[in-house]
Design a protein around this motif. Structure first.
Motif, PDB file in Angstrom:
ATOM      1  N   VAL A 119       0.831  -1.195   0.000  1.00 31.62           N
ATOM      2  CA  VAL A 119       0.000   0.000   0.000  1.00 31.62           C
ATOM      3  C   VAL A 119       0.868   1.249   0.000  1.00 31.62           C
ATOM      4  CG1 VAL A 119      -1.770   1.267   1.290  1.00 31.62           C
ATOM      5  CG2 VAL A 119      -1.860  -1.232   1.186  1.00 31.62           C
ATOM      6  N   LYS A 120       2.015   1.170   0.641  1.00 29.85           N
ATOM      7  CA  LYS A 120       2.998   2.263   0.670  1.00 29.85           C
ATOM      8  C   LYS A 120       4.322   1.722   0.150  1.00 29.85           C
ATOM      9  CE  LYS A 120       1.097   4.738   4.644  1.00 29.85           C
ATOM     10  NZ  LYS A 120       1.391   5.203   6.013  1.00 29.85           N
ATOM     11  N   MET A 121       5.130   2.600  -0.411  1.00 32.30           N
ATOM     12  CA  MET A 121       6.409   2.217  -1.001  1.00 32.30           C
ATOM     13  C   MET A 121       7.416   1.787   0.077  1.00 32.30           C
ATOM     14  SD  MET A 121       7.571   2.240  -4.196  1.00 32.30           S
ATOM     15  CE  MET A 121       6.672   3.522  -5.023  1.00 32.30           C
ATOM     16  N   ALA A 122       8.016   0.626  -0.126  1.00 26.68           N
ATOM     17  CA  ALA A 122       9.121   0.161   0.721  1.00 26.68           C
ATOM     18  C   ALA A 122      10.422   0.570   0.044  1.00 26.68           C
ATOM     19  CB  ALA A 122       9.056  -1.356   0.880  1.00 26.68           C
ATOM     20  N   THR A 123      11.540   0.377   0.735  1.00 23.68           N
ATOM     21  CA  THR A 123      12.843   0.665   0.124  1.00 23.68           C
ATOM     22  C   THR A 123      13.785  -0.508   0.359  1.00 23.68           C
ATOM     23  OG1 THR A 123      13.584   1.851   2.109  1.00 23.68           O
ATOM     24  CG2 THR A 123      12.692   3.187   0.311  1.00 23.68           C
ATOM     25  N   LEU A 124      14.512  -0.844  -0.700  1.00 21.69           N
ATOM     26  CA  LEU A 124      15.552  -1.859  -0.623  1.00 21.69           C
ATOM     27  C   LEU A 124      16.886  -1.142  -0.727  1.00 21.69           C
ATOM     28  CD1 LEU A 124      16.476  -4.834  -0.622  1.00 21.69           C
ATOM     29  CD2 LEU A 124      16.359  -4.726  -3.129  1.00 21.69           C
ATOM     30  N   THR A 125      17.695  -1.261   0.306  1.00 25.50           N
ATOM     31  CA  THR A 125      19.019  -0.650   0.304  1.00 25.50           C
ATOM     32  C   THR A 125      20.052  -1.745   0.065  1.00 25.50           C
ATOM     33  OG1 THR A 125      18.293   1.055   1.850  1.00 25.50           O
ATOM     34  CG2 THR A 125      20.668   0.724   1.641  1.00 25.50           C
ATOM     35  N   VAL A 126      20.942  -1.488  -0.897  1.00 25.89           N
ATOM     36  CA  VAL A 126      21.995  -2.440  -1.251  1.00 25.89           C
ATOM     37  C   VAL A 126      23.332  -1.804  -0.892  1.00 25.89           C
ATOM     38  CG1 VAL A 126      23.025  -3.795  -3.102  1.00 25.89           C
ATOM     39  CG2 VAL A 126      20.575  -3.268  -3.172  1.00 25.89           C
ATOM     40  N   GLN A 134      26.316   5.814  -6.422  1.00 23.90           N
ATOM     41  CA  GLN A 134      24.953   5.574  -6.869  1.00 23.90           C
ATOM     42  C   GLN A 134      24.813   5.785  -8.371  1.00 23.90           C
ATOM     43  OE1 GLN A 134      22.278   7.490  -8.055  1.00 23.90           O
ATOM     44  NE2 GLN A 134      20.620   6.080  -7.587  1.00 23.90           N
ATOM     45  N   ASP A 135      25.552   6.748  -8.927  1.00 20.68           N
ATOM     46  CA  ASP A 135      25.424   7.035 -10.357  1.00 20.68           C
ATOM     47  C   ASP A 135      26.070   5.954 -11.231  1.00 20.68           C
ATOM     48  OD1 ASP A 135      28.069   7.668  -9.805  1.00 20.68           O
ATOM     49  OD2 ASP A 135      28.035   9.538 -10.933  1.00 20.68           O
ATOM     50  N   GLN A 136      26.759   4.998 -10.620  1.00 21.84           N
ATOM     51  CA  GLN A 136      27.335   3.889 -11.380  1.00 21.84           C
ATOM     52  C   GLN A 136      26.526   2.602 -11.223  1.00 21.84           C
ATOM     53  OE1 GLN A 136      31.495   3.382 -10.560  1.00 21.84           O
ATOM     54  NE2 GLN A 136      31.951   5.533 -10.912  1.00 21.84           N
ATOM     55  N   PRO A 153      14.282   1.852 -11.695  1.00 20.77           N
ATOM     56  CA  PRO A 153      15.016   3.016 -11.174  1.00 20.77           C
ATOM     57  C   PRO A 153      15.341   2.919  -9.692  1.00 20.77           C
ATOM     58  CG  PRO A 153      12.702   3.547 -11.468  1.00 20.77           C
ATOM     59  CD  PRO A 153      12.907   2.157 -12.034  1.00 20.77           C
ATOM     60  N   SER A 154      16.477   3.516  -9.334  1.00 20.14           N
ATOM     61  CA  SER A 154      16.819   3.672  -7.924  1.00 20.14           C
ATOM     62  C   SER A 154      16.550   5.123  -7.556  1.00 20.14           C
ATOM     63  CB  SER A 154      18.279   3.295  -7.679  1.00 20.14           C
ATOM     64  OG  SER A 154      19.130   4.118  -8.440  1.00 20.14           O
ATOM     65  N   ASP A 155      16.642   5.435  -6.281  1.00 20.59           N
ATOM     66  CA  ASP A 155      16.385   6.793  -5.802  1.00 20.59           C
ATOM     67  C   ASP A 155      17.620   7.643  -6.061  1.00 20.59           C
ATOM     68  OD1 ASP A 155      15.982   9.149  -4.395  1.00 20.59           O
ATOM     69  OD2 ASP A 155      15.181   8.156  -2.617  1.00 20.59           O
ATOM     70  N   PRO A 156      17.552   8.612  -6.994  1.00 23.61           N
ATOM     71  CA  PRO A 156      18.737   9.398  -7.339  1.00 23.61           C
ATOM     72  C   PRO A 156      19.189  10.338  -6.229  1.00 23.61           C
ATOM     73  CG  PRO A 156      16.821  10.279  -8.457  1.00 23.61           C
ATOM     74  CD  PRO A 156      16.379   9.015  -7.773  1.00 23.61           C
ATOM     75  N   ASP A 157      18.312  10.624  -5.271  1.00 23.23           N
ATOM     76  CA  ASP A 157      18.660  11.556  -4.193  1.00 23.23           C
ATOM     77  C   ASP A 157      19.196  10.857  -2.951  1.00 23.23           C
ATOM     78  OD1 ASP A 157      17.799  13.753  -5.747  1.00 23.23           O
ATOM     79  OD2 ASP A 157      15.721  13.378  -5.151  1.00 23.23           O
ATOM     80  N   ALA A 158      19.131   9.540  -2.934  1.00 25.75           N
ATOM     81  CA  ALA A 158      19.585   8.793  -1.756  1.00 25.75           C
ATOM     82  C   ALA A 158      21.080   8.512  -1.858  1.00 25.75           C
ATOM     83  CB  ALA A 158      18.823   7.481  -1.651  1.00 25.75           C
ATOM     84  N   PRO A 159      21.768   8.494  -0.722  1.00 22.54           N
ATOM     85  CA  PRO A 159      23.175   8.079  -0.763  1.00 22.54           C
ATOM     86  C   PRO A 159      23.243   6.576  -0.973  1.00 22.54           C
ATOM     87  CG  PRO A 159      22.476   8.479   1.496  1.00 22.54           C
ATOM     88  CD  PRO A 159      21.317   8.838   0.608  1.00 22.54           C
ATOM     89  N   GLY A 160      24.140   6.130  -1.809  1.00 21.07           N
ATOM     90  CA  GLY A 160      24.263   4.696  -2.073  1.00 21.07           C
ATOM     91  C   GLY A 160      23.188   4.218  -3.026  1.00 21.07           C
ATOM     92  N   VAL A 161      22.872   2.942  -2.916  1.00 23.03           N
ATOM     93  CA  VAL A 161      21.904   2.328  -3.817  1.00 23.03           C
ATOM     94  C   VAL A 161      20.624   2.036  -3.015  1.00 23.03           C
ATOM     95  CG1 VAL A 161      21.446   0.440  -5.401  1.00 23.03           C
ATOM     96  CG2 VAL A 161      23.769   1.326  -5.181  1.00 23.03           C
ATOM     97  N   VAL A 162      19.587   2.821  -3.267  1.00 21.61           N
ATOM     98  CA  VAL A 162      18.301   2.682  -2.597  1.00 21.61           C
ATOM     99  C   VAL A 162      17.242   2.553  -3.681  1.00 21.61           C
ATOM    100  CG1 VAL A 162      16.634   3.717  -1.012  1.00 21.61           C
ATOM    101  CG2 VAL A 162      19.099   4.017  -0.614  1.00 21.61           C
TER     102      VAL A 162
END
Length: 168
Positions: A119-126, A134-136, A153-162
């Motif tokens: 129902v709401k967006m979860a996040t997977l952090t790698v 993140q840009d690679q 897509p990943s979250d472009p504003d998050a640090p790392g890979v989210v």
């Protein structure tokens, strides 16, 4: 050429009714739509001994697991994302048969149960063992059996890979 009109049904009374349409002075090129995506089917080789399973309910929760190579995965499910208690599993993927990464790093995890809608967006952090800008990162999704592999897509504003997750 393009002709654009506003209030062409004359629903709004105006002092001048003959200026509601304009024609463009340049040619407009209408291109055919992009071809449909051509997803890959791959064969995930799982690390079942590293599977983490827990029941997550309406209060939300976080599951974590670590792959054999040291890649850490964290799935954060927010409060209200699930309507009932649900058995959630994370299983690291060792490799993807049918996807040639030519020695590039691969960090992947299978989320289950397949077909679960949130129902709401979860996040997977790698978190790879060595920092990866993140840009690679090239992030993707597929069915749990490896079918229909496609970019995600990943979250472009998050640090790392989210990676935002709306369903499994």
């Amino acid at each position: 050429f393009l002709i654009a009109c506003a209030d062409d049904t004359r629903a709004v009374a105006e002092t001048q009714e003959d200026n509601n349409c304009r024609a463009g002075s340049n040619k407009l090129l209408v291109a055919p739509p992009d071809p449909p995506p051509d997803p890959l089917d791959v064969s995930p080789q799982l690390q079942p001994a590293r599977t983490r399973t827990d029941v997550v309910g309406r209060a939300g929760g976080t599951l974590r697991t670590t792959a054999a190579d040291g890649t850490a995965f964290s799935l954060a499910i927010p409060k209200g994302a699930l309507l009932e208690d649900t058995l959630i599993s994370l299983t690291p993927v060792a490799s993807l048969g049918g996807l040639d990464l030519a020695g590039d790093y691969l960090g992947a995890v299978r989320l289950q149960p397949e077909g679960l809608m949130l129902v709401k967006m979860a996040t997977l952090t790698v978190e790879p063992p060595q920092p990866l800008p993140q840009d690679q990162a090239i992030t993707f999704a597929s069915s749990s059996t490896g079918g229909q592999l496609h970019l995600h897509p990943s979250d472009p504003d998050a640090p790392g890979v989210v990676i935002p997750v709306s369903h499994f």
